[in-house]
Write an enzyme that holds these catalytic residues in place. Structure first.
Site, mmCIF file in Angstrom:
data_model
loop_
_atom_site.group_PDB
_atom_site.id
_atom_site.type_symbol
_atom_site.label_atom_id
_atom_site.label_comp_id
_atom_site.label_asym_id
_atom_site.label_seq_id
_atom_site.Cartn_x
_atom_site.Cartn_y
_atom_site.Cartn_z
ATOM 1 N N ARG A 68 1.342 -1.291 -0.340
ATOM 2 C CA ARG A 68 -0.332 -0.137 0.499
ATOM 3 C C ARG A 68 1.247 1.107 -0.009
ATOM 4 N NH1 ARG A 68 -3.435 2.073 4.740
ATOM 5 N NH2 ARG A 68 -5.117 3.168 3.487
ATOM 6 N N ASP A 73 2.434 5.983 -1.784
ATOM 7 C CA ASP A 73 3.819 7.503 -2.941
ATOM 8 C C ASP A 73 3.467 7.905 -3.995
ATOM 9 O OD1 ASP A 73 6.585 8.620 -2.332
ATOM 10 O OD2 ASP A 73 7.097 6.869 -3.743
ATOM 11 N N GLY A 78 3.782 11.739 -7.424
ATOM 12 C CA GLY A 78 4.643 10.757 -7.789
ATOM 13 C C GLY A 78 5.448 10.029 -7.531
ATOM 14 N N GLU A 93 3.205 14.410 3.990
ATOM 15 C CA GLU A 93 1.909 13.231 3.367
ATOM 16 C C GLU A 93 1.207 12.326 4.210
ATOM 17 O OE1 GLU A 93 3.394 11.119 0.124
ATOM 18 O OE2 GLU A 93 3.537 12.982 -1.070
ATOM 19 N N ASN A 99 -3.412 7.836 5.637
ATOM 20 C CA ASN A 99 -1.742 7.540 5.727
ATOM 21 C C ASN A 99 -1.447 7.684 7.487
ATOM 22 O OD1 ASN A 99 -1.254 7.883 3.229
ATOM 23 N ND2 ASN A 99 -0.727 9.113 3.629
ATOM 24 N N THR A 198 -5.992 -8.122 -1.975
ATOM 25 C CA THR A 198 -6.252 -9.676 -1.582
ATOM 26 C C THR A 198 -5.548 -9.793 -0.312
ATOM 27 O OG1 THR A 198 -5.879 -11.806 -2.054
ATOM 28 C CG2 THR A 198 -4.390 -9.616 -2.952
ATOM 29 N N SER A 252 -7.108 -15.448 3.289
ATOM 30 C CA SER A 252 -6.640 -15.463 2.462
ATOM 31 C C SER A 252 -5.507 -14.479 2.999
ATOM 32 C CB SER A 252 -6.464 -16.110 1.979
ATOM 33 O OG SER A 252 -6.914 -15.332 1.105
HETATM 34 C C1 HEM Z 1 -8.833 1.705 -5.993
HETATM 35 C C2 HEM Z 1 -8.783 2.885 -5.349
HETATM 36 C C3 HEM Z 1 -8.134 2.022 -3.754
HETATM 37 C C4 HEM Z 1 -8.667 2.283 -2.728
HETATM 38 C C5 HEM Z 1 -9.976 3.556 -2.304
HETATM 39 C C6 HEM Z 1 -7.943 2.084 -1.385
HETATM 40 C C7 HEM Z 1 -8.411 1.891 -0.042
HETATM 41 C C8 HEM Z 1 -7.868 1.033 1.087
HETATM 42 C C9 HEM Z 1 -8.491 1.325 2.713
HETATM 43 C C10 HEM Z 1 -10.139 2.540 3.189
HETATM 44 C C11 HEM Z 1 -7.091 0.291 2.825
HETATM 45 C C12 HEM Z 1 -7.418 0.032 4.391
HETATM 46 C C13 HEM Z 1 -7.276 1.324 5.299
HETATM 47 C C14 HEM Z 1 -7.440 1.170 6.941
HETATM 48 O O1 HEM Z 1 -8.471 1.042 7.491
HETATM 49 O O2 HEM Z 1 -6.510 0.591 7.188
HETATM 50 C C15 HEM Z 1 -6.988 0.314 2.055
HETATM 51 C C16 HEM Z 1 -6.126 -0.684 2.481
HETATM 52 C C17 HEM Z 1 -5.104 -1.533 1.390
HETATM 53 N N1 HEM Z 1 -4.592 -0.925 0.261
HETATM 54 FE FE1 HEM Z 1 -6.564 -0.121 -0.770
HETATM 55 N N2 HEM Z 1 -7.421 1.007 -2.049
HETATM 56 C C18 HEM Z 1 -7.229 1.519 -2.967
HETATM 57 C C19 HEM Z 1 -6.381 1.195 -4.584
HETATM 58 C C20 HEM Z 1 -4.961 -0.129 -3.667
HETATM 59 C C21 HEM Z 1 -3.925 -0.171 -4.510
HETATM 60 C C22 HEM Z 1 -4.163 0.318 -6.070
HETATM 61 C C23 HEM Z 1 -2.984 -0.832 -3.983
HETATM 62 C C24 HEM Z 1 -2.459 -1.603 -4.517
HETATM 63 C C25 HEM Z 1 -1.790 -2.335 -5.274
HETATM 64 C C26 HEM Z 1 -3.883 -0.818 -2.297
HETATM 65 C C27 HEM Z 1 -3.470 -2.141 -1.206
HETATM 66 C C28 HEM Z 1 -3.672 -1.735 -0.365
HETATM 67 C C29 HEM Z 1 -2.996 -2.950 0.562
HETATM 68 C C30 HEM Z 1 -2.263 -4.110 0.440
HETATM 69 C C31 HEM Z 1 -3.800 -2.598 2.088
HETATM 70 C C32 HEM Z 1 -3.783 -3.450 3.092
HETATM 71 C C33 HEM Z 1 -2.962 -2.487 3.706
HETATM 72 C C34 HEM Z 1 -2.653 -3.168 5.861
HETATM 73 O O3 HEM Z 1 -2.408 -4.895 5.301
HETATM 74 O O4 HEM Z 1 -2.591 -2.440 6.453
HETATM 75 N N3 HEM Z 1 -4.742 -0.308 -2.234
HETATM 76 N N4 HEM Z 1 -7.179 0.390 1.039
#
Ligand code: HEM
Length: 332
Positions: A68, A73, A78, A93, A99, A198, A252
Site C-alpha cells: 500500500r 507514494d 509521483g 503526506e 496515511n 487480496t 487468505s
Molecule cells: C482503488 C482505490 C483504492 C482505495 C479507495 C483504497 C482504499 C484502502 C483503504 C481504505 C484501506 C484500509 C485502510 C485501513 O483502514 O487500515 C486499504 C488497504 C489496503 N490497500 Fe487499498 N485502496 C485502493 C487501491 C489500492 C491499490 C492500488 C493498492 C496496491 C496495489 C492497495 C493496497 C492496499 C493494501 C495492501 C491494503 C492493506 C493494508 C494493511 O494491511 O495495512 N490499495 N485500501
C-alpha cells in the site's frame, strides 16, 4: 515532397517519444530502466529481497502495508518517496488521515541502512519503496516482476496533496476511473491494482458507513453489499464500538492470490470502491473473467500495472536527490 514527408514522419516519431513523458509528467531527461543499479550497486535488488524475506517470514502482515505504501507514494506527487518524509509540524503526506494507517516505515529504513552499507549514496528511497512492494508481494505467494529503477527522491511532502489525490474508499466508479486516469493509468490498471486488497487488513472505520448509514436520509445499509457478509461485518464492527480490524480477503489475507475477484463478484468486496468495479463494463468484465481463477493471467497483469504505477511523475536524471536518510531531505 519526399523531404516534407520525412520531416512530418520525424516530427511524428518525436511526438511518439515524448507522449509518455507528457502523460506521466516525467521531470527528468532519463527514463527508468530495468537494472539501473547493475553497475553502481549490483547487489541492490538482492539485498532488498533478503531483508524483505527476513521481515515477512517473521511478520507476514507487513506485506499489505508495504504494498500500500508504494500506491500511496506514487499517487501523491509521483513515486518520489515523499510518503517517507517527516515533518516537525505534522504537515507531511504521512500525517494525512489516509496515511495514518500505513505501517512499515522502519522496514524501509532497514533496507536503506543495508544498502547504504553496501553502496553509500546510490540507491534512492523511491526505488527502495518500489522494490520493497514487489518483494513483499512475492514473499506472500504473489508474482515476481521486473521493477524499473532510476527514480530520484523528492524534497517536498504535503499533507493537503495527500488528502486531495488519494482515492477515498467511498468513491464511485467514475471518480475512481478519473483519479487513475489523472495519473496516466487505465481502467485495466484500476481493476488489476485494486486486487492488492487480496492481502492486508482494514479498520472498520474505512467502510463502516456501508453498514449503518450508507444513505444519509434514512440510515440504511449499502444494498450492494451481500447481506450475509454484512451481518458478519456488523458483529465485528459495532456502531459505537472500538475501531477494530478486519481481514480484507477473509481466510487468505496473508496470501497474495486472485481470490479478490471472487469476493467482488459475490458482492463481498469490503469497500465501496471495490464494489464499484462492477459498475463499469470494462472493469466488471475483468472481475467476471477472473472470478474463477486464471491466476497466471492476473499475476502477469498485476506486474504490468505495478510497473505502470511505478512510472507516475517520477524524478530522474539530475532532478531530486538520493536521500541519505529516507525520512528527511539531505539539506536538513
Ligand atoms: C482503488 C482505490 C483504492 C482505495 C479507495 C483504497 C482504499 C484502502 C483503504 C481504505 C484501506 C484500509 C485502510 C485501513 O483502514 O487500515 C486499504 C488497504 C489496503 N490497500 Fe487499498 N485502496 C485502493 C487501491 C489500492 C491499490 C492500488 C493498492 C496496491 C496495489 C492497495 C493496497 C492496499 C493494501 C495492501 C491494503 C492493506 C493494508 C494493511 O494491511 O495495512 N490499495 N485500501
Amino acid at each position: 515532397m519526399a523531404n516534407s514527408l520525412r520531416v512530418i514522419f520525424t516530427l511524428f516519431l518525436h511526438l511518439l517519444m515524448i507522449t509518455p513523458f507528457i502523460i506521466h509528467g516525467v521531470s527528468g531527461h532519463y527514463a527508468l530502466n530495468i537494472g539501473f543499479y547493475s553497475e553502481l550497486c549490483p547487489q541492490a535488488e538482492s539485498i532488498t529481497k533478503r531483508v524483505i524475506n527476513e521481515v515477512i517470514a517473521i511478520a507476514p502482515s507487513l506485506s499489505g502495508p508495504l504494498l500500500r505504501m508504494f500506491f500511496h507514494d506514487c499517487f501523491v506527487r509521483g513515486c518520489d518517496a515523499s510518503i517517507l518524509l517527516n515533518s516537525p509540524i505534522k504537515q507531511a503526506e504521512k500525517d494525512a488521515t489516509p496515511n495514518l494507517t500505513l505501517r512499515g516505515f522502519q522496514i524501509i529504513d532497514r533496507v536503506k541502512d543495508a544498502l547504504e552499507q553496501a553502496c553509500p549514496g546510490i540507491v534512492s528511497c523511491a526505488d527502495i519503496v518500489a522494490l520493497v512492494a514487489r518483494d513483499a508481494v512475492a514473499a506472500v505467494g504473489g508474482p515476481h516482476w521486473e521493477v524499473e529503477t532510476g527514480r530520484r527522491d523528492g524534497i517536498i511532502s504535503s499533507l493537503n496533496e495527500a488528502l486531495t489525490t488519494l482515492p477515498s474508499s467511498s468513491l464511485n466508479i467514475n471518480s475512481l476511473i478519473t483519479m487513475f486516469q489523472q495519473k496516466g493509468l487505465t481502467h485495466k490498471d484500476l481493476v488489476v491494482l485494486s486486487a492488492g486488497h487480496t492481502i492486508g487488513i482494514s479498520h472498520c472505520s474505512s467502510f463502516i458507513n456501508r453498514l449503518y448509514n450508507f444513505s444519509v436520509i434514512d440510515n440504511t445499509s449499502d444494498p450492494t453489499l451481500d447481506s450475509e457478509y454484512m451481518d458478519k461485518l456488523k458483529t465485528r464492527c459495532t456502531k459505537d464500538g472500538p475501531n477494530v480490524l478486519v481481514e480484507m480477503d477473509p481466510g487468505s489475507f496473508r496470501t497474495f492470490d486472485e481470490h479478490y475477484y471472487e469476493l467482488v463478484s459475490k458482492r463481498r468486496g469490503l469497500f465501496r470502491s471495490d464494489a464499484a468495479l462492477l459498475d463499469n463494463p470494462e472493469t466488471k468484465a475483468y472481475v467476471e473473467t477472473h472470478r474463477y481463477g486464471n491466476r497466471e493471467a492476473f499475476f502477469r497483469d498485476f506486474g504490468v500495472s505495478m510497473v505502470n504505477m511505478g512510472r507516475i511523475e517520477v524524478l530522474t536524471g539530475n532532478f531530486g536527490e538520493v536521500r541519505k536518510i529516507c525520512s528527511k531531505v539531505n539539506s536538513l
